[in-house]
Write a protein that holds these residues in place. Structure first.
Motif, PDB file in Angstrom:
ATOM      1  N   ILE A   1       3.719   4.292  -0.324  1.00 34.19           N
ATOM      2  CA  ILE A   1       2.390   4.833  -0.650  1.00 34.19           C
ATOM      3  C   ILE A   1       2.468   6.288  -1.108  1.00 34.19           C
ATOM      4  O   ILE A   1       1.689   6.741  -1.938  1.00 34.19           O
ATOM      5  CB  ILE A   1       1.434   4.678   0.561  1.00 34.19           C
TER       6      ILE A   1
ATOM      7  N   THR B   1       4.518  -6.004  -0.443  1.00 37.32           N
ATOM      8  CA  THR B   1       4.715  -6.473   0.939  1.00 37.32           C
ATOM      9  C   THR B   1       5.273  -7.889   0.985  1.00 37.32           C
ATOM     10  O   THR B   1       6.023  -8.236   1.894  1.00 37.32           O
ATOM     11  CB  THR B   1       3.379  -6.477   1.720  1.00 37.32           C
TER      12      THR B   1
ATOM     13  N   PRO C   1      -4.830  -4.397   3.603  1.00 35.31           N
ATOM     14  CA  PRO C   1      -4.608  -3.050   4.171  1.00 35.31           C
ATOM     15  C   PRO C   1      -3.814  -2.133   3.247  1.00 35.31           C
ATOM     16  O   PRO C   1      -4.110  -0.933   3.147  1.00 35.31           O
ATOM     17  CB  PRO C   1      -3.853  -3.319   5.476  1.00 35.31           C
ATOM     18  N   MET C   2      -2.838  -2.676   2.535  1.00 35.19           N
ATOM     19  CA  MET C   2      -2.048  -1.804   1.653  1.00 35.19           C
ATOM     20  C   MET C   2      -2.829  -1.422   0.390  1.00 35.19           C
ATOM     21  O   MET C   2      -2.629  -0.335  -0.152  1.00 35.19           O
ATOM     22  CB  MET C   2      -0.703  -2.452   1.297  1.00 35.19           C
TER      23      MET C   2
ATOM     24  N   CYS D   1      -6.016  -0.900   0.462  1.00 39.47           N
ATOM     25  CA  CYS D   1      -6.889   0.171   0.972  1.00 39.47           C
ATOM     26  C   CYS D   1      -6.123   1.493   1.044  1.00 39.47           C
ATOM     27  O   CYS D   1      -6.628   2.552   0.649  1.00 39.47           O
ATOM     28  CB  CYS D   1      -7.409  -0.170   2.367  1.00 39.47           C
ATOM     29  N   ALA D   2      -4.884   1.407   1.534  1.00 36.13           N
ATOM     30  CA  ALA D   2      -4.066   2.626   1.649  1.00 36.13           C
ATOM     31  C   ALA D   2      -3.815   3.220   0.264  1.00 36.13           C
ATOM     32  O   ALA D   2      -3.856   4.446   0.078  1.00 36.13           O
ATOM     33  CB  ALA D   2      -2.739   2.291   2.335  1.00 36.13           C
ATOM     34  N   ALA D   3      -3.589   2.356  -0.711  1.00 34.84           N
ATOM     35  CA  ALA D   3      -3.319   2.831  -2.082  1.00 34.84           C
ATOM     36  C   ALA D   3      -4.539   3.564  -2.639  1.00 34.84           C
ATOM     37  O   ALA D   3      -4.419   4.649  -3.224  1.00 34.84           O
ATOM     38  CB  ALA D   3      -2.965   1.641  -2.975  1.00 34.84           C
TER      39      ALA D   3
ATOM     40  N   ALA E   1      -6.971   4.911  -0.889  1.00 35.02           N
ATOM     41  CA  ALA E   1      -7.165   6.142  -0.114  1.00 35.02           C
ATOM     42  C   ALA E   1      -6.197   7.228  -0.572  1.00 35.02           C
ATOM     43  O   ALA E   1      -6.513   8.419  -0.534  1.00 35.02           O
ATOM     44  CB  ALA E   1      -6.979   5.858   1.372  1.00 35.02           C
ATOM     45  N   ALA E   2      -5.009   6.824  -1.030  1.00 39.47           N
ATOM     46  CA  ALA E   2      -4.010   7.803  -1.483  1.00 39.47           C
ATOM     47  C   ALA E   2      -4.282   8.290  -2.908  1.00 39.47           C
ATOM     48  O   ALA E   2      -3.601   9.178  -3.400  1.00 39.47           O
ATOM     49  CB  ALA E   2      -2.613   7.187  -1.399  1.00 39.47           C
TER      50      ALA E   2
ATOM     51  N   VAL F   1     -13.809   2.271   0.632  1.00 38.87           N
ATOM     52  CA  VAL F   1     -12.723   3.268   0.764  1.00 38.87           C
ATOM     53  C   VAL F   1     -12.856   4.303  -0.361  1.00 38.87           C
ATOM     54  O   VAL F   1     -12.763   5.513  -0.143  1.00 38.87           O
ATOM     55  CB  VAL F   1     -11.339   2.595   0.717  1.00 38.87           C
TER      56      VAL F   1
END
Ligand code: PEP
Ligand code: MN
Length: 336
Positions: free
Chosen positions: A253, A275, A283-284, A286-288, A290-291, A330
């Motif tokens: 990420i 993944t 979840p990943m 979302c993380a992407a 958010a990043a 997000v």
């Protein structure tokens, strides 16, 4: 190095100056930011070149050195972010781009059904492989041209752009005939003849990071495309090989903010290949977001377990819709 020209220099003078530099056997790339034209000199300078001389050329205000080998992919060439627009769809403009579709195009009916669902739920780009880079030569290799035809028809019918992987230089023209964006896969990220030939097809290139490639490697692969005169490169983080074996790859990420700092090119994250696990896609993703990713690419199928490739990482329509709703939230949260 980049020559920053004064803001009273017009287009004609810029072109004359560029020609003059080319006569000095220098390779140049022009750009305009705010009111200033710039000329990046990407090749031809050696230790005998008197770079001070550039300052005496008409209109040259300042010389800005390049600190990285990826001269055109880096922020020194271009500080404004690259926005890639095809038809009326833009990538990198601040909105989230969602590329979705099956791993492989399996039939006309399959790709139409998936295109209809993902477009209703907010995807703007339809993905689907017709030439598949399978680890085993005995696995399904894709439908080839027939698949590309289905992909292109489904995308048109549902107002989507299309993206598909080109694996071989001999297929570049074929892919370019059917799809809006050419994908270069992880396994081919450093296939330089493919990068150059794909660049010349005049379509945006979706460039996936190799399993064991550094950011530097990825940006230099992008540089091959940019230096062929194709400015439309989309970077993709799709996970890398690490000592971890539980997931298919390890999602990096940090690649998102780092590549955004190093480069002006849009960056998309692929949590499906990243993944290899269906339940980790949301979840990943979302993380992407958010990043700060410009978008995501995900594999979707109405019967994921029956998908002819990458079944384990493919999500169904319900999971896709649920993910899209959360991604929206997000995105709003990080923009506050
Ligand atoms: C794909 O997107 O279909 C694919 C094969 O991905 P990667 O090149 O990242 O493995
Ligand atoms: Mn796949």
């Amino acid at each position: 190095m980049k020559l920053l020209l004064s803001n009273d220099v017009n287009e004609v003078s810029v072109k004359q100056l560029a020609k003059r530099l080319e006569r000095m056997k220098l390779q140049v790339v022009l750009n305009k930011e705010n009111d200033h034209h710039t000329i990046s000199i990407v090749a031809g300078i050696d230790k005998n070149t008197d770079t001070e001389l550039f300052l005496s050329l008409p209109g040259v205000e300042k010389i800005i050195p390049f600190h990285h080998k990826y001269k055109l992919a880096g922020r020194e060439h271009k500080s404004q972010r690259t926005v890639i627009t095809v038809n009326d769809i833009s990538i990198g403009d601040g909105n989230l781009t969602v590329m979705a579709g099956p791993c492989s195009i399996e039939s006309r009916e399959q790709v139409f059904k998936i295109a209809e669902a993902v477009s209703k739920m907010g995807a703007t780009i339809l993905r689907g492989g017709a030439f598949k880079p399978r680890t085993s030569p005995y696995d399904f290799q894709g439908l080839g041209e027939e698949g590309l035809r289905y992909l292109s028809e489904a995308a048109t019918e549902h107002n989507l752009l299309s993206v598909s992987e080109v694996m071989d230089t001999q297929d570049v023209d074929l892919l370019a005939k059917y799809v809006d964006i050419l994908q270069i896969g992880a396994r081919n990220m450093q296939n330089y003849s493919l990068l150059k030939q794909a660049a010349r097809a005049g379509k945006p290139i979706f460039l996936k990071r190799g399993f064991s490639s550094t950011y530097n490697d990825l940006l230099l692969a992008a540089e091959y495309i940019l230096s062929e005169g194709n400015p439309n490169v989309i970077l993709c983080e799709r996970g890398i090989r690490t000592f971890e074996t539980y997931s298919r790859n390890t999602m990096d990420i940090a690649a998102v903010p780092i590549l955004k700092e190093l480069s002006h090119l849009p960056i998309i994250v692929d949590p499906s290949h990243g993944t290899g696990i269906r339940n980790m896609v949301k979840p990943m993703a979302c993380a992407a977001v958010a990043a700060g990713a410009d978008g995501i690419m995900v594999e979707v199928h109405y019967e994921p377990d029956k998908a002819m490739s990458d079944a384990k990482q493919t999500i169904d329509f319900h999971m896709f819709s649920d993910m899209m709703l959360t991604l929206d939230r997000v995105k709003q949260a990080i923009e506050q």
